[in-house]
Scaffold this motif. Sequence first.
Motif, PDB file in Angstrom:
ATOM      1  N   SER A  25     102.596 -16.723 -54.452  1.00  0.00           N
ATOM      2  CA  SER A  25     103.413 -16.858 -55.675  1.00  0.00           C
ATOM      3  C   SER A  25     102.826 -17.883 -56.635  1.00  0.00           C
ATOM      4  O   SER A  25     103.559 -18.628 -57.295  1.00  0.00           O
ATOM      5  N   ARG A  26     101.503 -17.925 -56.708  1.00  0.00           N
ATOM      6  CA  ARG A  26     100.820 -18.823 -57.638  1.00  0.00           C
ATOM      7  C   ARG A  26     100.632 -18.144 -58.988  1.00  0.00           C
ATOM      8  O   ARG A  26     100.301 -16.956 -59.052  1.00  0.00           O
ATOM      9  N   ALA A  27     100.822 -18.879 -60.051  1.00  0.00           N
ATOM     10  CA  ALA A  27     100.426 -18.388 -61.370  1.00  0.00           C
ATOM     11  C   ALA A  27      98.904 -18.320 -61.380  1.00  0.00           C
ATOM     12  O   ALA A  27      98.228 -19.349 -61.300  1.00  0.00           O
ATOM     13  N   THR A  28      98.359 -17.109 -61.443  1.00  0.00           N
ATOM     14  CA  THR A  28      96.934 -16.887 -61.168  1.00  0.00           C
ATOM     15  C   THR A  28      96.248 -16.203 -62.334  1.00  0.00           C
ATOM     16  O   THR A  28      96.772 -15.251 -62.923  1.00  0.00           O
ATOM     17  N   LEU A  29      95.042 -16.685 -62.643  1.00  0.00           N
ATOM     18  CA  LEU A  29      94.183 -16.044 -63.630  1.00  0.00           C
ATOM     19  C   LEU A  29      92.892 -15.626 -62.946  1.00  0.00           C
ATOM     20  O   LEU A  29      92.234 -16.436 -62.295  1.00  0.00           O
ATOM     21  N   LEU A  30      92.529 -14.369 -63.104  1.00  0.00           N
ATOM     22  CA  LEU A  30      91.225 -13.884 -62.668  1.00  0.00           C
ATOM     23  C   LEU A  30      90.341 -13.779 -63.905  1.00  0.00           C
ATOM     24  O   LEU A  30      90.634 -13.012 -64.818  1.00  0.00           O
ATOM     25  N   TRP A  31      89.276 -14.580 -63.930  1.00  0.00           N
ATOM     26  CA  TRP A  31      88.371 -14.619 -65.086  1.00  0.00           C
ATOM     27  C   TRP A  31      87.106 -13.856 -64.711  1.00  0.00           C
ATOM     28  O   TRP A  31      86.314 -14.293 -63.886  1.00  0.00           O
ATOM     29  N   ASP A  32      86.926 -12.710 -65.340  1.00  0.00           N
ATOM     30  CA  ASP A  32      85.763 -11.874 -65.066  1.00  0.00           C
ATOM     31  C   ASP A  32      84.601 -12.354 -65.925  1.00  0.00           C
ATOM     32  O   ASP A  32      84.672 -12.321 -67.161  1.00  0.00           O
ATOM     33  N   LEU A  33      83.533 -12.791 -65.279  1.00  0.00           N
ATOM     34  CA  LEU A  33      82.347 -13.288 -65.975  1.00  0.00           C
ATOM     35  C   LEU A  33      81.156 -12.351 -65.830  1.00  0.00           C
ATOM     36  O   LEU A  33      80.038 -12.692 -66.226  1.00  0.00           O
ATOM     37  N   ASP A  34      81.399 -11.179 -65.262  1.00  0.00           N
ATOM     38  CA  ASP A  34      80.355 -10.172 -65.098  1.00  0.00           C
ATOM     39  C   ASP A  34      80.515  -9.148 -66.218  1.00  0.00           C
ATOM     40  O   ASP A  34      81.584  -8.548 -66.354  1.00  0.00           O
TER      41      ASP A  34
END
Length: 243
Positions: free
Chosen positions: A31-40
């Motif tokens: 239940s974490r506020a999560t950001l997935l940052w795509d650098l590809d």
Amino acid sequence: MASIAIYSVKGGVGKTTFATNLAWCAAHNSSRATLLWDLDPANGSGFLLGIDPKKKRSAQSVFERTHAAQKLVRRTDYENLDLLPADESIRTLDRQFDRIGKRKRFVKLVEGLAKDYDRILFDCPPVLNETSAQVIRASDLVIVPLPPSPLSSRAFDLVVEEVRGSGKGHPPILPVLSMVDMRRTLHREAREANPKWPVVPQASAIEQCAVERKPVGAFAPRSPGARAFAQLWTAIERKLAKA
């Protein structure tokens, strides 16, 4: 906030699958506020989450600071999980960093997002250049997927050298055996040689992520693959707690 890089200098090791599934575990299981940052620039994470980048604002504009990162963030179909997608504009990101001449530009960008998220995960391109150096400086932990093969072992040595070269305060590294099939002798030997490393198996449900365009836990929560990623995420949280 803790930032986690999923990184390898070798392609085809399951890096994007790891990044997407671990981000889902952070958002769903913890239940974490999560950001997935795509650098590809291939935008693999966006594809697996069913999200295409917006055409009006390029991913490169975040690094040029012509647009705030928050303007490009996309909500996903999953509670607590957002995506900062990639596109072709960041194919030469390392040259941009060199031109800017600011070794902590990426760190500053991450700090600007920290107030909104508990966990930020980076799906890194398989490169050794200024981009990888900037990401490592901004990371609290580096996850390295390693299929059991001599080439993967060599790639891991390169990652270790790159991370340690970032300075005395470099982030810890967590190697993970990926795509493991215990019926194969080489895979069993790799597991026996590294008994403390987490393992993600070769599993049909994980392969289906690209077909379903969903994290495995979202469509096959009781599968071995989903359980493996959940266990890996638990190990990551424990490692972060000890840091």
